[in-house]
Design a protein around this motif. Structure first.
Motif, short mmCIF file in Angstrom:
data_model
loop_
_atom_site.label_atom_id
_atom_site.label_comp_id
_atom_site.label_asym_id
_atom_site.label_seq_id
_atom_site.Cartn_x
_atom_site.Cartn_y
_atom_site.Cartn_z
N PHE A 105 0.81 -1.21 0.02
CA PHE A 105 0.10 -0.03 -0.06
C PHE A 105 0.87 1.19 -0.02
CE2 PHE A 105 -2.77 -3.28 1.79
CZ PHE A 105 -3.95 -3.12 0.90
N MET A 106 2.20 1.40 0.53
CA MET A 106 2.97 2.34 0.56
C MET A 106 3.49 2.53 -0.84
SD MET A 106 4.23 5.02 1.81
CE MET A 106 3.86 4.76 3.43
N ARG A 107 3.58 1.34 -1.55
CA ARG A 107 4.27 1.48 -2.89
C ARG A 107 2.80 2.08 -3.70
NH1 ARG A 107 5.09 -3.53 -7.49
NH2 ARG A 107 6.06 -2.24 -8.90
N GLU A 108 1.88 1.85 -3.69
CA GLU A 108 1.04 2.41 -4.36
C GLU A 108 0.63 3.82 -3.92
OE1 GLU A 108 -3.72 2.93 -3.30
OE2 GLU A 108 -3.34 0.80 -3.81
N HIS A 109 1.01 4.27 -2.80
CA HIS A 109 0.95 5.60 -2.60
C HIS A 109 2.09 6.33 -2.90
CE1 HIS A 109 0.20 9.05 0.24
NE2 HIS A 109 1.48 9.05 0.74
#
Length: 373
Positions: free
Chosen positions: A266-270
């Protein structure tokens, strides 16, 4: 099943599309309504936000997308709404002033064109039977014919088709039934052509989405494709949906990847959303987005901060004379603050952060990169 029971199942199954799950503000994120349906934010033409009712027409699907829990081989409770059911449910929400518009997608029933016919029929009922003039976002089904796509565009306010991966090599890992060039690239190009400036449907917005982490793509590959979507196809937005481990086929890279922290995806997506914003709003180029040796964004740091650290020669920025583009390179200064700086210094010289309303940790951050000359 009754209509309401089907809607509960199909609205819940639409959760696997996680666009807007990791927004930076409370208005950017999807949320559940009181009745359990997923409601998604949309930016209004005059500013501000409202919400969309998002649902599938059907969770029946003949495709084998290995990241999707609704793929043909899985054992889930299947159901389908009729076009008039979708229209009647949505108009009830409109009458109760619960939503701004409709986001309608579907699994592939029989084949792409049959499914598009059902999706377009729901939109046609809303437009011509209920005389609904508002916002309708329709998902284009991969592999749909040119005629079905144009019909959809003629009825919609916005259309989208998931690009899924940056290129055929990564795509083929996720599906054996779909062809990347014919089923994905061809429709995306047609959507661009039909909605180009000066064309009949130029009012219709086109968007797409990457499924991040299901295949073995890198962030640099995603961002390269993102530039092509913006610069060549003139799409309005590119979205990112983090693959949720445990939902797909055990053989895909997203299932085999060992994550030290499950929240990393989810941090990668962010970080991808932050990079997208730098490109769309701040004037960053592809070369301004910096990657690690493996071609990925750093998870521990905002990509704007990474750029600033790698370019000490650019700083300090002079707050009283720098242009807008220079101000936007400063970590801690966003679009609103840059506008305040430009407006304030037309009236007087800026001599402190208090003049700009910059306080606390943000002031400490900005102070490293600017001077009051």
């Amino acid at each position: 099943m009754g209509t309401i029971e089907k809607l509960k199942i199909l609205s819940n199954d639409s959760q696997y599309d996680l666009a807007c799950a990791c927004g930076t503000g409370k208005d950017d994120r999807r949320r559940r309504g009181l009745d359990g349906k997923w409601l998604y934010p949309v930016t209004l033409p005059n500013g501000g936000y409202s919400i969309l009712l998002k649902t599938l027409l059907s969770n029946v699907c003949s495709n084998d997308c290995k990241y999707c829990p609704l793929r043909s081989e899985t054992n889930v409770r299947r159901c389908t709404l009729q076009p008039d059911e979708v229209a009647n449910i949505f108009m009830e929400y409109v009458r109760r002033k619960k939503v701004f518009g409709l986001f309608l997608s579907s699994g592939v029933i029989r084949d792409p064109d049959y499914t598009m016919d059902r999706i377009n029929a729901a939109a046609r009922i809303l437009r011509y039977k209920h005389n609904y003039k508002g916002y309708i976002h329709l998902k284009v089904i991969p592999g749909a014919s040119d005629a079905a796509i144009e019909d959809s565009i003629s009825l919609a306010s916005a259309v989208s088709l998931n690009i899924e991966t940056p290129g055929k090599k990564h795509f083929d890992i996720l599906s054996t039934k779909k062809d990347y060039i014919n089923d994905i690239v061809r429709p995306l190009k047609l959507m661009s052509k039909l909605t180009a400036q000066g064309m009949k449907y130029s009012r219709v917005k086109c968007t797409t989405q990457f499924i991040v982490g299901a295949s073995d793509e890198t962030d640099s590959e995603i961002i390269q494709y993102m530039f092509k979507l913006y610069n060549h196809l003139k799409f309005q937005r590119v979205y990112f949906s983090a693959y949720q481990k445990g939902l797909g086929h055990p053989d895909i890279p997203g299932e085999k990847q060992i994550l030290s922290n499950p929240n990393n995806i989810f941090m990668r997506e962010h970080r991808l959303y932050q990079s997208d914003y730098l490109i769309r709003k701040y004037g960053f180029s592809y070369d301004d987005i910096l990657f690690d040796p493996f071609g990925n964004l750093r998870l521990d740091k905002d990509p704007k901060d990474v750029w600033a650290e790698r370019h000490p020669e650019f700083f300090p920025v002079k707050l009283n004379s720098a242009d807008r583009e220079e101000l936007l390179r400063v970590p801690g200064i966003g679009i609103k603050t840059a506008e305040i700086i430009l407006k304030t210094r037309r009236a007087r010289k800026i001599s402190s952060f208090e003049d700009l309303g910059i306080k606390g940790k943000r002031a400490e951050k900005v102070r490293k990169y600017v001077i009051f000359e």
